[in-house]
Design a protein around this motif. Sequence first.
Motif: not given
Length: 450
Positions: A166-171, A174-178, A254-261
Motif C-alpha cells: 500500500p505504501h509503495l502504491l501511495f508513493h 504521489r510521484i505520478g500525481g506530482f 491518496l498519494g496524488a491528492f497530497t499535491f494539494f496539501l
Amino acid sequence: MSQYKKIYISGMTCVSCEHLISQDVSKLPNVEKVEVSHKTQIAQVYFSNDKPDNQEIIKAIEKLGYSASENPIEKSAKKKQKVTGAQWAWSLFIVFCIYLVYKYFVWIGVLDWIQIDSKNIGYGAAFLIGIVASMSTCLAVVGAVVMSFGAKYKSEGNQFSKNARPHLLFHAGRIGGFFLLGGLLGLLGNFVQFSPSILSIFSILIAVVLFWLALNILGFLPSMTTLGIHMPKSSMNVWQKLKQSEHAMAPMLLGAFTFFLPCGFTQSMQLFAVSSGSFWIGALTLAFFALGTSPILFSIGMASSKASNKKNIVLQKVIGFIIFAFAFYTLSSGLAVRGIGLTDFLKNTGSKSNSVVSVTNSEGVQVIKMAVEYSGYNPDVIKIKAGVPVRWEIDGKQITGCTSDIVVPNLKINKKLNSGLNVIEFTAPNKGTLNFSCGMGMVRGKFIVE
C-alpha cells in the motif's frame, strides 16, 4: 440538546491538523461532532446524553503526535524546547561541514550529473529540497496523513501486501500525481507567457516562502498558516472519502491528492513550475521533488510512528539553515534577472569562473567567445570597453531548459539560445558592471566595462 466539552491541545499548526484530530475523535463512542481550531488550540467535542470518555479522546489525539489535556495547557508547556548555545554551535558546525563538502564536490565535478541530459538546471536541487522538506514541513503535514493512512488502510494477503505494497502504491501515486499536475502548471505558465520581470517576481515570492519556512523552523517566526495561507477545509473531505475507500487504487489516489496539501515547500515548487512555462520542466521538477520526499515518508509510513520519528533539535536547526541557504540562492536568482547581483557565495559556477579580455578585430569590434555548458557560462566574467561595439558569440554546447534564454536586463537584451552559434551585438555605453543570466536567474555572469 447537544452539549460539548473542551479539550486543550498543543502542537497544531494548520487545517490539516484540525482535520486529522476531528476525524479520529469523531469516531469515538458517544461523540456527535467535533470542532477543532489550530488558532485557539482547542477541540470542542459535542455529545447528547452519554458523555464520551475524556481519556479516550486524549489518547486518540496523542496517538497523532499532539499533546492534549482536560485543562488549559500552560504556555511554558507549549513552548518548544529551549535551544542551548552548544546546540546552535553544533548546528552551525554541521552546516559549515556540509558547505565544505558541497564546494569540494563542485570543484571535482561530482555534481555535474544533476544537469546532464536534463531540461532544467533545477532537477537535482528539487530532489534535494524534497529530502529537506520530508524532514520538516512535509513531515508535519504529509507525514501525519501517511501515518494515519498506514494505521487505517486495510489490505489482504501476505506480509508484503499488508504492509509495504500500500505504501509503495501511495508513493507511486504521489510521484505520478506530482508529475502530471506539475506539468499542467507548466502548461499554464506557457499559456500565460511570463516575461523575465514576471519570472523574477515568481522567484522572489518563492524566496519569501522559503525564508519564512526557514525562520519558522529556526524558531523565529510562527507557521505561515497564521497568515491564513492554507487549502480550504472542504478539500480535506475528499481526502477523508479516499482514505475510507477499500478500492485497490485508493493508495495511489491518496498519494496524488497530497499535491494539494498545505506544505510551503510544495507550494514553492508549484510556483516554480508555473514560472517555467513548460510541461516537461514543471512535471519533472515536481516529480523529482516528490521522489526526494519518498524515503523519509515511506519509512514513517511503514513504521506508523509519531513523535519519536521527529528530528532532534540540532538536526532541526541544520534543516532551517539549509532552507535559509536555498532561500538566499532563490532570491539572488530573482534579483539577477533584474540585473541586481548580490553575491557569488552560493553560485554553482563560482569555482570555475574565469575573467577574459575581449579581442578587438580590425574593424574595431570587440569579439567575445563564450560557451554555455552544464556547469554554466564559460567564461562568466568578461572585460569589455565602454563605447566600443561588441559581437557576443555564444556557443550553445550544452543548453538546458534554464539556459535556453539569456538576459542582460540593463541593456534590455532577452534572447533565445539554440545549439550551435548564437550572436548578440551591443554597445556598453558606460563604465561599470553589466550582469547577465539565464531566464530564471540561476546561471549568472557579468561584464566588467572599463
